[in-house]
Design a protein around this motif. Structure first.
Motif, PDB file in Angstrom:
ATOM      1  N   UNK A 122       0.834  -1.201   0.000  1.00  0.00           N
ATOM      2  CA  UNK A 122       0.000   0.000   0.000  1.00  0.00           C
ATOM      3  C   UNK A 122       0.870   1.252   0.000  1.00  0.00           C
ATOM      4  N   UNK A 174     -12.053  -1.304  -9.837  1.00  0.00           N
ATOM      5  CA  UNK A 174     -11.966  -2.470  -8.945  1.00  0.00           C
ATOM      6  C   UNK A 174     -11.091  -2.157  -7.732  1.00  0.00           C
ATOM      7  N   UNK A 175      -9.934  -1.534  -8.007  1.00  0.00           N
ATOM      8  CA  UNK A 175      -9.016  -1.203  -6.923  1.00  0.00           C
ATOM      9  C   UNK A 175      -9.673  -0.302  -5.892  1.00  0.00           C
ATOM     10  N   UNK A 176     -10.374   0.716  -6.363  1.00  0.00           N
ATOM     11  CA  UNK A 176     -11.025   1.651  -5.436  1.00  0.00           C
ATOM     12  C   UNK A 176     -12.052   0.943  -4.565  1.00  0.00           C
ATOM     13  N   UNK A 215     -12.051  -2.246  -3.712  1.00  0.00           N
ATOM     14  CA  UNK A 215     -11.371  -3.122  -2.757  1.00  0.00           C
ATOM     15  C   UNK A 215     -10.771  -2.308  -1.616  1.00  0.00           C
ATOM     16  N   UNK A 216     -10.233  -1.135  -1.940  1.00  0.00           N
ATOM     17  CA  UNK A 216      -9.654  -0.281  -0.894  1.00  0.00           C
ATOM     18  C   UNK A 216     -10.742   0.176   0.077  1.00  0.00           C
ATOM     19  N   UNK A 217     -11.884   0.533  -0.469  1.00  0.00           N
ATOM     20  CA  UNK A 217     -12.994   0.918   0.399  1.00  0.00           C
ATOM     21  C   UNK A 217     -13.394  -0.226   1.314  1.00  0.00           C
ATOM     22  N   UNK A 218     -13.409  -1.393   0.743  1.00  0.00           N
ATOM     23  CA  UNK A 218     -13.787  -2.564   1.543  1.00  0.00           C
ATOM     24  C   UNK A 218     -12.775  -2.800   2.664  1.00  0.00           C
ATOM     25  N   UNK A 219     -11.494  -2.636   2.315  1.00  0.00           N
ATOM     26  CA  UNK A 219     -10.447  -2.856   3.318  1.00  0.00           C
ATOM     27  C   UNK A 219     -10.557  -1.863   4.470  1.00  0.00           C
ATOM     28  N   UNK A 220     -10.954  -0.632   4.143  1.00  0.00           N
ATOM     29  CA  UNK A 220     -11.092   0.392   5.177  1.00  0.00           C
ATOM     30  C   UNK A 220     -12.122   0.013   6.235  1.00  0.00           C
ATOM     31  N   UNK A 269     -12.658  -3.030   7.338  1.00  0.00           N
ATOM     32  CA  UNK A 269     -12.239  -4.212   8.103  1.00  0.00           C
ATOM     33  C   UNK A 269     -11.514  -3.751   9.356  1.00  0.00           C
TER      34      UNK A 269
END
Lengths: 140, 140
Positions: free
Chosen positions: A12, A127-129, A131-136, A138
């Motif tokens: 990251x 897609x990347x954006x 996934x990043x939102x999803x990671x935030x 967690x």
DNA sequence: AGACATTCGTTAATACATTAATAAAATGAC
DNA sequence: GTCATTTTATTAATGTATTAACGAATGTCT
């Protein structure tokens, strides 16, 4: 154990560096630091913000923001006033000088953003954006 | 212009914070900073490294690394020696104290990593890592 | 060999990150 | 209404990021 270069935090970090490489040169022309631009960008969108809201939005801790705000004020980019209702709160907004500067810079930066997206791939960027939102969201 | 919260650099920053939230508490127990752990992790994998290689691997600029190395040496985690062939180069490696500490910490951190991956999604994690790698190779 | 540029690590100066502690204003329980 | 608690911004102390400049060691060229 996982190999050194497979660490997600490191990836990251590197990815962020790669992205910022598109914008840094333009900001240095002014000159403005990355954090100063984040603050100005937030104030451009929300007009007037409390120090705490600004910190939250920009992902900058209050003690850091105090210094950033002071330097931006000295450079004539922002103005501050105390909230009439709550004397603890500081309300911050852009000066005309900052608005003018922002109007000149934003299209150039936006063009760079477009260039970056083009070289990367519009589809993958989306897609990347996501996934990043999803990671935030967690949390431990 | 793009909305404030849609900025890729900001998303990368927030995502990194979310990921680090899994590991920070464990590092603070020692205590070690995030950068100190990156350096130790790299040295654990590559045995002995030159200062420049270490900077490259860890994404830390030389001037920052100088300070980090000094503090790690004072804490007894690393040792340094001059390269016999080239007197400019500094060779850095872990002390026994650091190796012991690393052996105790790494399984705990790895467990956290697993937990993070589980809560996120193994499949999405793999996709995310690939996209981040791809982004690293996009240059202005 | 001697002038030259390069490379490596460091220092200097300024800006920011992080945690803890503090002062002042506002809130809530009594 | 008074007092303990909570909230907001700041200060203090230490660690890191970034750019520029520097000194010593090496490499290069004549």
């Amino acid at each position: 154990m996982r190999k050194f270069n497979d660490s997600l935090p490191l990836r990251l970090l590197k990815a962020r560096e790669a992205a910022m490489a598109f914008f840094r040169p333009l900001l240095q022309e002014i000159p403005l630091t990355e954090q100063q631009w984040r603050v100005i960008r937030a104030l451009n969108e929300f007009e007037e913000l409390e120090s705490k809201q600004l910190a939250e939005l920009c992902c900058i801790l209050s003690p850091s923001l105090t210094g950033i705000i002071n330097r931006l004020e000295q450079q004539g980019y922002i103005k501050r006033r105390k909230s009439p209702e709550d004397q603890r709160r500081i309300l911050i907004s852009l000066t005309d000088k900052a608005k003018t500067m922002f109007a000149q810079m934003s299209p150039r930066l936006e063009a760079r953003y477009q260039e970056m997206t083009d070289r990367f791939s519009h589809e993958d960027m989306k897609t990347l954006e996501e996934l990043l939102n999803k990671l935030c969201n967690v949390k431990p």
